[in-house]
Design an enzyme around this catalytic site. Structure first.
Site, PDB file in Angstrom:
ATOM      1  N   LYS A 173       0.830  -1.318  -0.031  1.00  0.00           N
ATOM      2  CA  LYS A 173      -0.273   0.000   0.019  1.00  0.00           C
ATOM      3  C   LYS A 173       0.900   1.549  -0.002  1.00  0.00           C
ATOM      4  O   LYS A 173       0.552   2.229   0.611  1.00  0.00           O
ATOM      5  CB  LYS A 173      -0.876   0.046   1.259  1.00  0.00           C
ATOM      6  CG  LYS A 173      -2.062  -0.943   0.939  1.00  0.00           C
ATOM      7  CD  LYS A 173      -3.145  -1.085   2.168  1.00  0.00           C
ATOM      8  CE  LYS A 173      -2.642  -1.840   3.471  1.00  0.00           C
ATOM      9  NZ  LYS A 173      -3.718  -2.169   4.213  1.00  0.00           N
ATOM     10  N   ASP A 208      -6.017  -5.356  10.221  1.00  0.00           N
ATOM     11  CA  ASP A 208      -7.203  -4.728  10.210  1.00  0.00           C
ATOM     12  C   ASP A 208      -8.454  -5.359   9.777  1.00  0.00           C
ATOM     13  O   ASP A 208      -9.484  -5.518  10.062  1.00  0.00           O
ATOM     14  CB  ASP A 208      -7.119  -3.516   9.133  1.00  0.00           C
ATOM     15  CG  ASP A 208      -6.659  -3.818   7.590  1.00  0.00           C
ATOM     16  OD1 ASP A 208      -6.035  -4.936   7.511  1.00  0.00           O
ATOM     17  OD2 ASP A 208      -6.673  -2.910   6.679  1.00  0.00           O
TER      18      ASP A 208
END
Length: 475
Positions: A173, A208
């Site tokens: 990311k 997450d």
């Protein structure tokens, strides 16, 4: 049940362009369309890869044991902190669990600059510790008697060795800090907190996606999985310990454990996924070529760039935006066509495609775009967006089938902007799942109950700190 709030996608109109434009669009329609037979093959391969990852280390889908044992009841209570690092912003959250599936949150957000994302890990940890310190002062919690327990949502690949210990294996990311891979992010951050005398103890290292599962489960105890379908993509689910053949860490406090699939890496070998030349170009120019290939086909970070690659290929062939004086500077830049533009374009149901026109004009300075070009751009967005949702359906159905979801059904919590806001993304997932689970097709939405799991990375991390607490007390 909270559902995605996205508008419906408006179906694209026939292109009616030149023979060359029509032929080009027919060709890419074939490349981006996944029929039922292919989707079933992808789902079957996904399940095989899950089982491989559960049996052995170093598989493509790493299937990481999260050390989160057992399930939530929704009756847990207390104050917990969460720290969420994994995207453009970092957040610090104070969560007060009230029982009966109810909780209150207060949070603060801080931007993570490009310099921090690619600088040293020590600098990043110092910055995070300062943000936590400031937040505690604002909440009048800087002088507590006992260190506050914190769940650290670290949304990058980590090989965990305990609920609060792990070794980072890679960055994803857009992050690429030095001095982090091969180290424990908990210890690196805890050191920074100690140096600054911040009264916080990191009790859980949270992915997450695992957090998303827990935040859904606090309100819906029948939850079997949590997914992120946003900037990045991943899934976690509740697995029977007996299926985790590679487990070597002895007795656990429960017969179940949450597994973080890291499914963004699914089929990195490209034996099954229908990867096009536009995907290959994106991959080649990315910061992690040949890695996270599934994520690159289904995530918000990349979809706009795939569309841009198709558009610029058409421009190179004089099939699009080739009028004299047309300004193509912006569209020629990497990542300048954002996935949010696709959302606006896909929801445009006006006969003259006014929103498509305005999106191209305002954001990309493309003017005097003709009607055929508007229809072409809309169709490209539809192809790329639909393929992403159908591939997501293959992953969800794979997890549902592997966990033996039956007619009683199960809840799956999903967090992320793509699921929440992208037009018809959820509908397209359900369409794909009905094809993949034909026995349940008549009632798929009530059997595999997808729902928006808000704030998995905040509330979910706090709940993981809570599970860690329960586990320590039961040992």
């Amino acid at each position: 049940m909270s559902k995605a709030h996205a508008p419906k996608a408006a179906k694209s109109q026939p292109i009616n362009g030149s023979p060359e434009q029509n032929a080009y669009m027919d060709d890419i329609t074939k490349q981006f369309t996944i029929d039922t037979e292919k989707l079933i093959a992808i789902k079957d391969h996904f399940i095989v890869e899950m089982e491989k990852g559960l049996s052995k280390e170093k598989q493509t889908m790493v299937m990481i044991p999260s050390y989160v044992e057992g399930r939530l009841t929704g009756q847990e209570q207390g104050h917990y902190l969460a720290l969420d690092l994994g995207g453009t912003n970092l957040r610090v959250v104070l969560v007060t669990l009230e029982g009966h599936g109810k909780f209150k949150t207060v949070s603060t957000k801080a931007r993570v600059s490009e310099e921090l994302k690619t600088g040293s890990m020590r600098d990043l940890c110092e910055y995070i510790a300062d943000c936590i310190d400031t937040f505690l002062t604002e909440q009048n919690l800087e002088n507590v008697d006992e260190d506050l327990a914190l769940g650290f949502t670290f949304s990058f690949p980590v090989l965990q060795s305990k609920i609060n210990r792990g070794i980072q294996t890679a960055w994803t990311k857009g992050f690429n800090c030095t001095g982090a891979v091969g180290k424990d992010p908990v210890l690196l951050l805890q050191d920074a907190l100690l140096r600054k005398h911040v009264p916080v103890k990191i009790t859980a290292l949270v992915n997450d996606t695992v957090g998303t599962l827990l935040s859904n489960a606090y309100q819906k105890p029948e939850t079997v999985a949590g997914l992120i379908l946003g900037t990045g993509s991943n899934g976690a689910y509740v697995e029977q310990m007996t299926n985790i053949k590679k487990w070597k860490d002895g007795a656990t406090t429960s017969h179940e454990m949450v597994i973080n699939t890291e499914f963004g890496a699914f089929d990195n070998e490209r034996v099954m996924l229908p990867v096009t030349r536009f995907d290959n170009k994106l991959d080649r120019k990315s910061i992690n070529p040949h890695f996270q290939i599934f994520e690159k086909l289904i995530s918000g970070m990349y979809l706009g760039e795939i569309v841009r690659n198709v558009i610029t290929d058409m421009m190179d062939r004089n099939l699009l935006f080739c009028q004299p004086g047309q300004n193509t500077d912006i569209i020629s830049g990497h990542y300048q066509f954002e996935t949010s533009f696709m959302s606006a374009i896909e929801s445009d149901d006006s006969p003259d495609l006014a929103t498509v026109r305005e999106t191209l004009d305002t954001n990309l300075n493309l003017i005097k775009v003709d009607d055929v070009e508007l229809r072409i751009v809309k169709r490209i967005c539809e192809l790329v967006g639909t393929r992403a949702a159908r591939l997501a359906a293959a992953a969800i159905a794979g997890i549902a089938i592997h966990t033996k979801v039956d007619r009683k059904g199960a809840d799956i919590g999903i967090d992320g902007s793509l699921y929440e806001f992208y037009p018809s993304f959820e509908d397209r997932i359900y369409d794909g799942m009905a094809e993949l689970m034909p026995d349940f097709a008549d009632d798929i939405q009530n059997i595999v109950r997808l729902g928006l799991a808000r704030d998995g990375s905040g509330v979910g991390a706090a709940l993981t700190a809570c599970v860690a607490d329960k586990m320590f007390k039961s040992k």
